[in-house]
Each structure stands twice: as C-alpha cells, then as structure tokens.
Design a protein around this motif. Sequence first.
Motif, PDB file in Angstrom:
ATOM      1  N   ALA A 153       0.837  -1.204   0.000  1.00 35.55           N
ATOM      2  CA  ALA A 153       0.000   0.000   0.000  1.00 35.55           C
ATOM      3  C   ALA A 153       0.876   1.261   0.000  1.00 35.55           C
ATOM      4  O   ALA A 153       1.903   1.325   0.672  1.00 35.55           O
ATOM      5  N   VAL A 154       0.445   2.262  -0.799  1.00 31.00           N
ATOM      6  CA  VAL A 154       1.174   3.536  -0.885  1.00 31.00           C
ATOM      7  C   VAL A 154       0.178   4.687  -0.746  1.00 31.00           C
ATOM      8  O   VAL A 154      -1.002   4.547  -1.055  1.00 31.00           O
ATOM      9  N   ASP A 155       0.698   5.831  -0.302  1.00 32.95           N
ATOM     10  CA  ASP A 155      -0.143   7.018  -0.138  1.00 32.95           C
ATOM     11  C   ASP A 155       0.150   7.972  -1.284  1.00 32.95           C
ATOM     12  O   ASP A 155       0.831   8.984  -1.117  1.00 32.95           O
ATOM     13  N   ARG A 156      -0.381   7.627  -2.456  1.00 33.76           N
ATOM     14  CA  ARG A 156      -0.189   8.467  -3.638  1.00 33.76           C
ATOM     15  C   ARG A 156      -1.250   8.112  -4.663  1.00 33.76           C
ATOM     16  O   ARG A 156      -2.033   7.158  -4.484  1.00 33.76           O
ATOM     17  N   ALA A 157      -1.252   8.877  -5.755  1.00 32.32           N
ATOM     18  CA  ALA A 157      -2.217   8.625  -6.830  1.00 32.32           C
ATOM     19  C   ALA A 157      -1.850   7.337  -7.571  1.00 32.32           C
ATOM     20  O   ALA A 157      -0.670   7.004  -7.727  1.00 32.32           O
ATOM     21  N   ALA A 158      -2.863   6.616  -8.020  1.00 30.29           N
ATOM     22  CA  ALA A 158      -2.652   5.349  -8.718  1.00 30.29           C
ATOM     23  C   ALA A 158      -2.121   5.584 -10.122  1.00 30.29           C
ATOM     24  O   ALA A 158      -2.516   6.536 -10.815  1.00 30.29           O
ATOM     25  N   ALA A 159      -1.220   4.696 -10.539  1.00 28.74           N
ATOM     26  CA  ALA A 159      -0.670   4.729 -11.896  1.00 28.74           C
ATOM     27  C   ALA A 159      -0.814   3.341 -12.504  1.00 28.74           C
ATOM     28  O   ALA A 159      -1.126   2.367 -11.810  1.00 28.74           O
ATOM     29  N   ASN A 160      -0.579   3.252 -13.816  1.00 29.42           N
ATOM     30  CA  ASN A 160      -0.603   1.934 -14.454  1.00 29.42           C
ATOM     31  C   ASN A 160       0.385   1.010 -13.764  1.00 29.42           C
ATOM     32  O   ASN A 160       1.462   1.441 -13.333  1.00 29.42           O
ATOM     33  N   ASP A 161       0.002  -0.248 -13.655  1.00 32.46           N
ATOM     34  CA  ASP A 161       0.751  -1.322 -12.980  1.00 32.46           C
ATOM     35  C   ASP A 161       0.522  -1.329 -11.474  1.00 32.46           C
ATOM     36  O   ASP A 161       0.921  -2.283 -10.804  1.00 32.46           O
ATOM     37  N   ASP A 162      -0.113  -0.292 -10.926  1.00 30.94           N
ATOM     38  CA  ASP A 162      -0.501  -0.331  -9.521  1.00 30.94           C
ATOM     39  C   ASP A 162      -1.732  -1.220  -9.361  1.00 30.94           C
ATOM     40  O   ASP A 162      -2.511  -1.419 -10.312  1.00 30.94           O
ATOM     41  N   GLN A 163      -1.900  -1.729  -8.151  1.00 33.94           N
ATOM     42  CA  GLN A 163      -3.098  -2.515  -7.837  1.00 33.94           C
ATOM     43  C   GLN A 163      -4.011  -1.684  -6.945  1.00 33.94           C
ATOM     44  O   GLN A 163      -3.576  -1.182  -5.910  1.00 33.94           O
ATOM     45  N   VAL A 164      -5.257  -1.524  -7.377  1.00 31.29           N
ATOM     46  CA  VAL A 164      -6.217  -0.779  -6.565  1.00 31.29           C
ATOM     47  C   VAL A 164      -7.257  -1.748  -6.022  1.00 31.29           C
ATOM     48  O   VAL A 164      -7.630  -2.722  -6.681  1.00 31.29           O
ATOM     49  N   ALA A 242       1.491  -0.357  -4.706  1.00 30.76           N
ATOM     50  CA  ALA A 242       2.519  -0.357  -5.758  1.00 30.76           C
ATOM     51  C   ALA A 242       3.142  -1.750  -5.880  1.00 30.76           C
ATOM     52  O   ALA A 242       3.293  -2.463  -4.885  1.00 30.76           O
ATOM     53  N   PRO A 243       3.515  -2.129  -7.100  1.00 32.32           N
ATOM     54  CA  PRO A 243       4.126  -3.448  -7.288  1.00 32.32           C
ATOM     55  C   PRO A 243       5.564  -3.482  -6.772  1.00 32.32           C
ATOM     56  O   PRO A 243       6.316  -2.524  -6.921  1.00 32.32           O
ATOM     57  N   GLU A 244       5.923  -4.602  -6.165  1.00 33.11           N
ATOM     58  CA  GLU A 244       7.292  -4.822  -5.719  1.00 33.11           C
ATOM     59  C   GLU A 244       7.754  -6.164  -6.266  1.00 33.11           C
ATOM     60  O   GLU A 244       7.182  -7.216  -5.941  1.00 33.11           O
ATOM     61  N   LEU A 245       8.762  -6.121  -7.121  1.00 29.02           N
ATOM     62  CA  LEU A 245       9.279  -7.351  -7.708  1.00 29.02           C
ATOM     63  C   LEU A 245      10.225  -8.036  -6.737  1.00 29.02           C
ATOM     64  O   LEU A 245      10.990  -7.371  -6.027  1.00 29.02           O
ATOM     65  N   PRO A 246      10.187  -9.381  -6.699  1.00 27.22           N
ATOM     66  CA  PRO A 246      11.093 -10.088  -5.788  1.00 27.22           C
ATOM     67  C   PRO A 246      12.538  -9.945  -6.234  1.00 27.22           C
ATOM     68  O   PRO A 246      12.825  -9.777  -7.420  1.00 27.22           O
ATOM     69  N   GLU A 247      13.432 -10.006  -5.286  1.00 28.69           N
ATOM     70  CA  GLU A 247      14.858  -9.950  -5.594  1.00 28.69           C
ATOM     71  C   GLU A 247      15.315 -11.288  -6.181  1.00 28.69           C
ATOM     72  O   GLU A 247      14.760 -12.345  -5.887  1.00 28.69           O
ATOM     73  N   LEU A 248      16.347 -11.201  -7.037  1.00 26.04           N
ATOM     74  CA  LEU A 248      16.948 -12.421  -7.576  1.00 26.04           C
ATOM     75  C   LEU A 248      17.921 -12.959  -6.531  1.00 26.04           C
ATOM     76  O   LEU A 248      19.111 -12.658  -6.535  1.00 26.04           O
ATOM     77  N   ASN A 249      17.374 -13.773  -5.616  1.00 26.50           N
ATOM     78  CA  ASN A 249      18.201 -14.310  -4.548  1.00 26.50           C
ATOM     79  C   ASN A 249      17.899 -15.798  -4.364  1.00 26.50           C
ATOM     80  O   ASN A 249      17.068 -16.374  -5.070  1.00 26.50           O
ATOM     81  N   GLU A 250      18.547 -16.395  -3.404  1.00 23.97           N
ATOM     82  CA  GLU A 250      18.433 -17.839  -3.207  1.00 23.97           C
ATOM     83  C   GLU A 250      16.998 -18.268  -2.925  1.00 23.97           C
ATOM     84  O   GLU A 250      16.525 -19.300  -3.414  1.00 23.97           O
ATOM     85  N   ALA A 251      16.283 -17.467  -2.131  1.00 27.77           N
ATOM     86  CA  ALA A 251      14.887 -17.794  -1.814  1.00 27.77           C
ATOM     87  C   ALA A 251      14.027 -17.799  -3.073  1.00 27.77           C
ATOM     88  O   ALA A 251      13.154 -18.658  -3.244  1.00 27.77           O
ATOM     89  N   PHE A 252      14.285 -16.832  -3.962  1.00 26.81           N
ATOM     90  CA  PHE A 252      13.542 -16.760  -5.221  1.00 26.81           C
ATOM     91  C   PHE A 252      13.862 -17.973  -6.086  1.00 26.81           C
ATOM     92  O   PHE A 252      12.979 -18.593  -6.682  1.00 26.81           O
ATOM     93  N   PHE A 253      15.135 -18.343  -6.175  1.00 28.01           N
ATOM     94  CA  PHE A 253      15.548 -19.464  -7.025  1.00 28.01           C
ATOM     95  C   PHE A 253      14.893 -20.762  -6.571  1.00 28.01           C
ATOM     96  O   PHE A 253      14.494 -21.591  -7.392  1.00 28.01           O
ATOM     97  N   LYS A 254      14.740 -20.928  -5.252  1.00 31.09           N
ATOM     98  CA  LYS A 254      14.180 -22.172  -4.721  1.00 31.09           C
ATOM     99  C   LYS A 254      12.715 -22.350  -5.106  1.00 31.09           C
ATOM    100  O   LYS A 254      12.212 -23.473  -5.147  1.00 31.09           O
ATOM    101  N   GLN A 255      12.024 -21.247  -5.391  1.00 29.38           N
ATOM    102  CA  GLN A 255      10.627 -21.354  -5.816  1.00 29.38           C
ATOM    103  C   GLN A 255      10.494 -22.146  -7.105  1.00 29.38           C
ATOM    104  O   GLN A 255       9.445 -22.704  -7.416  1.00 29.38           O
TER     105      GLN A 255
END
Length: 436
Positions: A153-164, A242-255
């Motif tokens: 959640a963010v305190d700003r106006a919505a933009a494309n790629d945001d989730q409302v 706002a969207p947050e992409l996961p980091e390219l790390n070991e936890a992500f790779f294990k998925q």
Amino acid sequence: MQVSVENTSALERRMTIGVPAERIETEVNKRLQQTARRAKVPGFRPGKVPMSVIRQRYEASARQEALGDLIQETFYEAVVEQKLNPAGAPAVEPKVFEKGKDLEYVATFEVFPEFEVKGLDGIEIERQDASVEDADIDKMLDVLRKQGTRYEAVDRAAANDDQVTIDFVGTQDGEAFSGGSAENTKLVLGSGRMIPGFEDGLVGAKAGDERVLDLTFPEDYQNLDLAGKAAQFKVTVKEVAAPELPELNEAFFKQFGVEETTVEGFRAEVRKNMDRELRQALKTKVKNQVMDGLLAANQIDVPAALISNEVDRLRVQAVQQFGGNIQPEQLPAELFSEQAKRRVLLGLIIAEMVKQFELKPDDARVRELIEEMAAAYQEPEQVVKWYYQNEQQLNEVRSVVLEEQVVDTVLKQAKVTDKQVSYEDAVKPAEAPQAA
C-alpha cells in the motif's frame, strides 16, 4: 468353406461365407461331449448322463455357442484367404441359420486403404533456426519476477501497474444490472481485465476517492444483453498498492526448484530450460508443416470405423481434461470429427511411410530423447532407468522417434528453406492443426 467378396464402395467389402453343416455339427458335438463330462443331472452320476439327455437339455445353447464361434473363426479365415485387411469389426447378417443346413452369412466391413505415399518432393517447408541470447534470458527473468509480484500500500495517486482495491456499482438508466457490482475487488491498472475506459478512468485516483465512469460495453462483449450498451460505474477506491518485484536471490531461485545461490547459476539453469523449449518448438513447427504437406499430397479414403474409434478416444480425453459430470458419449461427435479424421489420416500415412521406407526406431535417438526428458528432473539417471524398465513407456518414446524419422525422410526430398528468427518468434506457437 465357400467365400465370395463384393466391393460395395472404395473401402467397404460385402463378404458372403458358407460353412458346411458337417463342420457345424462337429463343433456342436464337441461342446456337448464337454458338457457331458461335467453336467449334473438328477438321477445320474457325473459323467454318466446319457447323450440323449445331454442333447435334449443343452443342444440349443451348444449350437448357439458353436455358431457364434464359427462365425468369428471363419470370418478371419476368409479375410486371410482373400488377403483383406479389415479396419474394424464386421456387421454380420445370417442368410441361412437352420439345423442340418450349411451356415451362410454375410459380413460387411471396411478395409484399410492401399496406397503409396507420394508427393514428398512437392512439400514446401520453412525451417526456422534461433538461439537463446542474453537479452532473451533478461526478458524471461523479468517474466518470472513479475509472476511473483507483491503489492504494498502507498499514499499516492494510482498509476498503471498499480493494484487498486475498489468497490463499484454499475447502472443503466439509473438501475443496477446483474453482474455489474462488486466489493473489495483487486484490480491491476493496465491489465485489461475490465472493459475499455474502466482502468484508465482510475489512473490518478487516491485511496478514498470516488469516481463516476461513463462507459460503453464492446460490441463483442460476451454478455449479449450488455454488448454495445452504455453504462455508468460509480467506483470507490479503497487502497492503492505499488508493485514490488522479488529480488533475484536464493529464496527466489528455490521457488523454481533450483538449488543455486548466485544469479549466474540461476541464469544458466534458465538458459538450459529455454534451450530445451526452443529445440522442441523448432522441431514441432517443422513437424506440423511436414504433416500438413503429407496430408495435402496424399488424399486417401478413410475407414469410417477408424474415425469413429478416434472420436471416442477424443471424447474420453476431453472428459478427463475438463472434468464435469458428463459421460464421454454425451459429447457430440461433430465436435471431434475433423480432428479425428486428421489424426487417422496421419496415422495411416505415417504407418505407410514406415513400411515404404523400411524405417525402424533408432536406438541412439531413443536414448537421446529419454535423456533429454530426464534432464528436467532432479535425478535424471533414475528417470532413464524407469523408462527402460517400463516397456509401454519405452514404446511410446520409440513411436515419437519413429515419427521424427518420418519427418527426416520427408525433409530429404522436400523443398526446404532455412530462416533465422528470434527466440521469441521461434517459440511462438504456429497456427496449425494438431499433428499426429
């Protein structure tokens, strides 16, 4: 045994078969003697029942059984004698079926078409080639990361790629319409989930805002009652995230089942999978073109019995794939008739190609294909061992390899044009009918 054959169509045969009465009586007596050895009749010891009693009690059933078996036996004797190759079970119609007389019956059936595969030199093939570049891997990593997107959640106006998160009520002429309202709906702006103008109308909105959207449903909207009609939507925005992409790390790779700790190692694994997908896509596109070319060059009659059997198989597959409380035979045959005919045609053509060119599954290619499939598993050597211990699965792989050898045989004579394409274009499915 007397046999006569009439060709009633290109593939249908009407065969009249006469069986001597002596052969029938021999079979009937054989069955009565077998019955006499085990029959239990009051007043007689087992095995001591007079034949007259056995005949009186059991002759009718013994004769019926003998006639059924004789029809089956003599039909196959007749087709061997006449060098016919039935494509399905015959429809049997008795002409004479009386005690003491020769048995005469008519068997109507279809035969497999006799033909020679031709026109290979007239088939045109575009054979694509491509490779996996670093930029392709970058795009794939972006796709994988977007699949794991989280929203904060963010305190700003919505933009494309945001989730409302929104509540909305749709009305026509001031009246709410069915299916036009919802609460706490999460919507990613720019995703195209809603009708044109809905998501655009929420760009710039903040949590707590209300917006009224005057929109028109598309002419091709799935709900015909709403298609092409105007509507008004009152929308309340409850949250902007706002969207947050996961980091390219070991936890992500294990998925993805990858035991890697570095980005370089993960990229290497992704490349291997993309290479495998690319090889299969290129192979499939060539195969589809080859199969289309073989069909176009070899217009042959197809036994209706084979198409009917294939329709039944496709019905069962459809029920297994989509589920539901429905029996396969309830699905209309016409849904599958064209696909069934194509598959039967290709089956006949491929079988004739194998015979005509004396093809046999190449053991080295079989091993190579099994190892390629096994490479996708954590213990590939166990998968390879399993295939070689499972004759049915091994035969399925042999069939695939045999089809590949058919494709190779066609390519040696066809007009082949090579074309370099991008990875993205190479893996994009071609709009082609299903291959064999």
